[in-house]
Design an enzyme around this catalytic site. Structure first.
Site, PDB file in Angstrom:
ATOM      1  CG  ASP A   5      -1.983   0.977   1.265  1.00 39.73           C
ATOM      2  OD1 ASP A   5      -2.371   1.422   0.176  1.00 39.73           O
ATOM      3  OD2 ASP A   5      -2.472   1.317   2.365  1.00 39.73           O
ATOM      4  CG  HIS A  18      -5.385   7.876   3.525  1.00 39.30           C
ATOM      5  ND1 HIS A  18      -4.366   8.372   2.759  1.00 39.30           N
ATOM      6  CD2 HIS A  18      -5.776   6.733   2.914  1.00 39.30           C
ATOM      7  CE1 HIS A  18      -4.147   7.575   1.733  1.00 39.30           C
ATOM      8  NE2 HIS A  18      -4.996   6.567   1.800  1.00 39.30           N
ATOM      9  CB  THR A  20      -9.046   4.768   9.872  1.00 40.96           C
ATOM     10  OG1 THR A  20      -7.965   5.393   9.175  1.00 40.96           O
ATOM     11  CG2 THR A  20      -9.279   5.506  11.168  1.00 40.96           C
TER      12      THR A  20
HETATM   13  P1  13P Z   1      -8.681   4.687   5.792  1.00 45.09           P
HETATM   14  O1  13P Z   1      -7.605   4.614   6.812  1.00 45.09           O
HETATM   15  O2  13P Z   1      -9.329   6.025   5.749  1.00 45.09           O
HETATM   16  O3  13P Z   1      -9.668   3.586   5.904  1.00 45.09           O
HETATM   17  O4  13P Z   1      -7.956   4.531   4.364  1.00 45.09           O
HETATM   18  C1  13P Z   1      -7.189   3.400   4.118  1.00 45.09           C
HETATM   19  C2  13P Z   1      -6.443   3.504   2.839  1.00 45.09           C
HETATM   20  O5  13P Z   1      -6.820   4.177   1.922  1.00 45.09           O
HETATM   21  C3  13P Z   1      -5.195   2.726   2.740  1.00 45.09           C
HETATM   22  O6  13P Z   1      -4.528   2.952   1.556  1.00 45.09           O
END
Ligand code: 13P
Length: 287
Positions: free
Chosen positions: A84, A177, A232
């Site tokens: 990621d 995010h 998150t």
């Molecule tokens: P969140 O932490 O807002 O869920 O986003 C996760 C994300 O996009 C990881 O690449």
């Protein structure tokens, strides 16, 4: 066995659902997400940030753990292990460490540099059957130390990157995010529609999956989003359940807390949350 994310996302885009990408940070998260996918008969993508990999002692450890876990838990649904928001160097490291999918995030570079580096990663990854995600227009908020400015992607730049032959494309459309602020304007569906028009069959990726209202998620899927990233929300449920356990004061034996018991309820909570997301994304029974 791990698979790359290409076929699962092409199928998702054709059939009008999205595959969940859930970030992992440790053994318990990985196990919970794999079990959720198997119980829901859903394909799944395990996302690993460079920070999470460092915590787990490196990309090689993560590959070995996830591969072994897929085997020992008898997981039969398609599972992709995906870097990621990787840098150029991290993407190469993951290709060598046995990941089945990588994201090279060149959204902070100039478009020319993003194109040149994405091209190189595509060649290296595709030679080994590994899928590639690229990004245009940074996602807002902070993701494991990587801060984006909340830009909205330029649909013409999206086409330039899509035409390089990436397997999935992340494009900023007002997504953030972490938690969304009170005054968040929502996703920019006009831009999403323009990106989808310009990039045709390309599976689009929606980052910042935590806290987007369900109706917006469904609309985004109808406009070509085939992969949705969630991190998150896993962290929130995990922390809540750990806190509950400690506060309940179950250290009755005088031997301290049993670490496996502390983590049992948080792991179960993540599993249930992931299963709920898979229902929202429409990926249940699509394995
Ligand atoms: P969140 O932490 O807002 O869920 O986003 C996760 C994300 O996009 C990881 O690449």
């Amino acid at each position: 066995m791990l698979v790359n994310a290409k076929e699962m996302l092409i199928k998702a885009k054709r059939e009008g659902y999205a595959v969940g990408h859930f970030n992992i940070n440790n053994l318990e998260w990985a196990k919970s997400i794999l079990l959720a996918a198997e119980e829901n008969s859903s394909p799944v993508i395990l996302g690993v940030s460079a920070g999470a990999a460092k915590y787990m002692t490196g990309f090689k450890t993560v590959t070995a753990m996830v591969k072994a876990m897929v085997e020992s838990l008898n997981i039969t649904v398609p599972v992709a292990l995906h870097l990621d928001h990787g840098s150029f160097e991290q993407a190469i490291e993951c290709i060598e460490a046995g990941f089945s999918s990588v994201m090279f995030d060149g959204s902070h570079d100039s478009i020319e540099e993003n194109i040149a580096k994405t091209k190189e990663i595509i060649t290296l990854a595709h030679n080994r059957g590994i899928s590639v995600e690229a990004e245009v227009g940074a996602i807002g908020g902070d993701e494991d130390g990587i801060t984006g400015g909340g830009e909205v992607a330029n649909p013409n730049e999206c086409k330039l990157i899509a035409d390089l032959g990436v397997d999935m494309l992340a494009a900023g459309i007002g997504n953030i995010h972490g938690k969304y602020p009170e005054n968040w304007k929502g996703l920019d569906f006009d831009t999403l529609a323009a990106i989808q028009f310009n990039t045709d069959e390309m599976p689009l990726v929606l980052h910042g999956g935590t806290g987007i209202p369900s109706e917006m998620v469904k609309k985004a899927i109808s406009l070509g989003v085939a992969k949705i990233n969630v991190n998150t929300e896993c962290q929130i449920v995990f922390a809540e359940k750990v806190r509950e356990y400690i506060e309940a004061g179950k250290d009755l034996s005088g031997k301290g807390f049993d670490p496996r018991k502390i983590l049992a309820a948080p792991a179960e909570a993540i599993k249930q949350m992931v299963k709920t997301k898979m229902i929202l994304f429409g990926s249940v029974n699509k394995a």
